[in-house]
Scaffold this motif. Structure first.
Motif, short mmCIF file in Angstrom:
data_model
loop_
_atom_site.label_atom_id
_atom_site.label_comp_id
_atom_site.label_asym_id
_atom_site.label_seq_id
_atom_site.Cartn_x
_atom_site.Cartn_y
_atom_site.Cartn_z
N LEU A 142 5.47 -8.89 -0.32
CA LEU A 142 6.42 -8.62 0.76
C LEU A 142 7.26 -9.86 1.06
CD1 LEU A 142 4.11 -6.53 3.11
CD2 LEU A 142 6.06 -5.68 1.77
N ASP A 143 6.64 -11.02 1.00
CA ASP A 143 7.39 -12.27 1.19
C ASP A 143 8.40 -12.49 0.09
OD1 ASP A 143 5.98 -12.80 3.51
OD2 ASP A 143 4.57 -14.17 2.53
N ARG A 144 8.12 -11.97 -1.08
CA ARG A 144 8.99 -12.17 -2.24
C ARG A 144 10.03 -11.07 -2.42
NH1 ARG A 144 4.44 -14.14 -6.61
NH2 ARG A 144 4.27 -16.27 -5.83
N GLY A 145 10.07 -10.11 -1.49
CA GLY A 145 11.13 -9.11 -1.54
C GLY A 145 10.71 -7.69 -1.83
N LEU A 146 9.43 -7.44 -2.08
CA LEU A 146 8.99 -6.06 -2.23
C LEU A 146 9.10 -5.36 -0.89
CD1 LEU A 146 5.75 -6.28 -4.43
CD2 LEU A 146 7.98 -5.40 -5.09
N GLU A 147 9.33 -4.07 -0.92
CA GLU A 147 9.39 -3.28 0.31
C GLU A 147 8.08 -2.51 0.46
OE1 GLU A 147 12.91 -0.87 0.52
OE2 GLU A 147 14.02 -2.31 -0.69
N THR A 148 7.74 -2.22 1.71
CA THR A 148 6.51 -1.46 1.94
C THR A 148 6.57 -0.10 1.24
OG1 THR A 148 7.38 -0.68 4.05
CG2 THR A 148 5.94 -2.61 4.12
N ALA A 149 7.75 0.51 1.23
CA ALA A 149 7.90 1.81 0.55
C ALA A 149 7.64 1.68 -0.94
CB ALA A 149 9.30 2.37 0.79
N GLU A 150 8.06 0.58 -1.55
CA GLU A 150 7.80 0.37 -2.98
C GLU A 150 6.31 0.26 -3.26
OE1 GLU A 150 11.23 -2.13 -5.10
OE2 GLU A 150 10.43 -3.11 -3.31
N ILE A 151 5.62 -0.49 -2.42
CA ILE A 151 4.18 -0.67 -2.61
C ILE A 151 3.47 0.67 -2.43
CG2 ILE A 151 2.11 -1.80 -1.71
CD1 ILE A 151 4.00 -4.22 -1.06
N SER A 152 3.89 1.45 -1.45
CA SER A 152 3.31 2.78 -1.25
C SER A 152 3.54 3.66 -2.47
CB SER A 152 3.91 3.44 -0.01
OG SER A 152 3.59 2.71 1.14
N GLU A 153 4.73 3.58 -3.06
CA GLU A 153 5.04 4.37 -4.26
C GLU A 153 4.18 3.93 -5.43
OE1 GLU A 153 9.24 3.92 -4.80
OE2 GLU A 153 9.70 4.97 -2.95
N ILE A 154 3.96 2.62 -5.56
CA ILE A 154 3.11 2.10 -6.63
C ILE A 154 1.70 2.67 -6.49
CG2 ILE A 154 1.93 0.02 -7.47
CD1 ILE A 154 4.50 -1.52 -6.67
N ILE A 155 1.16 2.62 -5.28
CA ILE A 155 -0.20 3.12 -5.04
C ILE A 155 -0.28 4.61 -5.35
CG2 ILE A 155 -1.95 3.52 -3.27
CD1 ILE A 155 -0.97 0.85 -1.97
N THR A 156 0.71 5.37 -4.90
CA THR A 156 0.72 6.81 -5.15
C THR A 156 0.80 7.10 -6.65
OG1 THR A 156 1.81 7.19 -3.04
CG2 THR A 156 1.93 8.97 -4.66
N ALA B 3 -2.42 6.42 -8.45
CA ALA B 3 -3.51 7.36 -8.14
C ALA B 3 -3.71 8.33 -9.31
CB ALA B 3 -3.21 8.12 -6.86
N PHE B 4 -2.63 8.70 -9.97
CA PHE B 4 -2.71 9.64 -11.08
C PHE B 4 -3.20 8.99 -12.37
CE2 PHE B 4 0.28 11.52 -8.12
CZ PHE B 4 -0.18 12.82 -8.06
N TRP C 111 -7.95 8.31 -8.09
CA TRP C 111 -7.74 8.48 -6.66
C TRP C 111 -8.61 7.53 -5.83
CZ3 TRP C 111 -3.79 10.84 -4.40
CH2 TRP C 111 -3.02 11.69 -5.20
N PRO C 112 -9.85 7.29 -6.19
CA PRO C 112 -10.64 6.33 -5.40
C PRO C 112 -10.02 4.93 -5.38
CG PRO C 112 -12.11 7.67 -6.73
CD PRO C 112 -10.71 7.99 -7.17
N ASN C 113 -9.47 4.48 -6.50
CA ASN C 113 -8.80 3.18 -6.52
C ASN C 113 -7.59 3.18 -5.59
OD1 ASN C 113 -10.66 2.64 -8.49
ND2 ASN C 113 -9.18 2.03 -10.06
N ALA C 114 -6.83 4.27 -5.62
CA ALA C 114 -5.65 4.36 -4.77
C ALA C 114 -6.04 4.39 -3.29
CB ALA C 114 -4.83 5.59 -5.13
N LEU C 115 -7.09 5.12 -2.96
CA LEU C 115 -7.53 5.18 -1.56
C LEU C 115 -8.02 3.82 -1.07
CD1 LEU C 115 -9.29 8.66 -1.56
CD2 LEU C 115 -7.05 8.06 -0.60
N ALA C 116 -8.70 3.08 -1.93
CA ALA C 116 -9.12 1.73 -1.56
C ALA C 116 -7.90 0.83 -1.36
CB ALA C 116 -10.03 1.15 -2.64
#
Length: 134
Positions: free
Chosen positions: A74-88, A91-92, A96-101
């Motif tokens: 986040l300090d380097r310019g990533l957006e929270t939405a981008e990180i959420s998209e990466i996690i989602t 998951a596939f 899914w357990p890794n994504a939920l963690a």
């Protein structure tokens, strides 16, 4: 299906594809990787490196380390939405357990920042371009 002969993976056999010198260490990665780019391209390089690191930590189910890397990203310019998209997305592929963690590791970081990273590219463009892209 053709089979390739297996070689021992060492820094010598990896050659120019993955130039490793000696045994890689985390501290060396943190100190040296950012020096490989010019000042003009350093910020996008560090941002992209954080994106890859966050992805790898999600895939390896490393929530303890993930929170600090999300902060760094986040300090380097990533957006929270981008990180959420990466996690989602992961998951596939990484389970899914890794994504939920990862969600549980990311939640306090996002809440601590009010749900926003530093000024996003779009925010910077809006103030600079002021309607030129309409």
């Amino acid at each position: 299906m053709a089979t390739a002969s297996r070689q021992s993976l060492t820094p010598g056999t990896l050659g120019s594809a993955v130039p490793l010198r000696g045994r890689p260490r985390t501290g060396a990665l943190q100190r040296n990787c950012g020096r490989r780019r010019s000042v003009e391209s350093r910020e996008p390089f560090l941002r992209d490196r954080s994106l890859v690191t966050v992805s790898a930590l999600v895939a390896q189910n490393q929530p303890g380390v993930l929170a600090s890397e999300i902060e760094r990203g986040l300090d380097r310019g990533l957006e929270t939405a981008e990180i959420s998209e990466i996690i989602t997305h992961l998951a596939f592929y990484a389970s899914w357990p890794n994504a939920l963690a990862a969600v549980e590791a990311a939640r306090p970081v996002f809440e601590g920042r009010g749900g926003r990273s530093r000024a996003t590219f779009r925010d910077r463009c809006r103030t600079t371009c002021a309607g030129s892209h309409r």
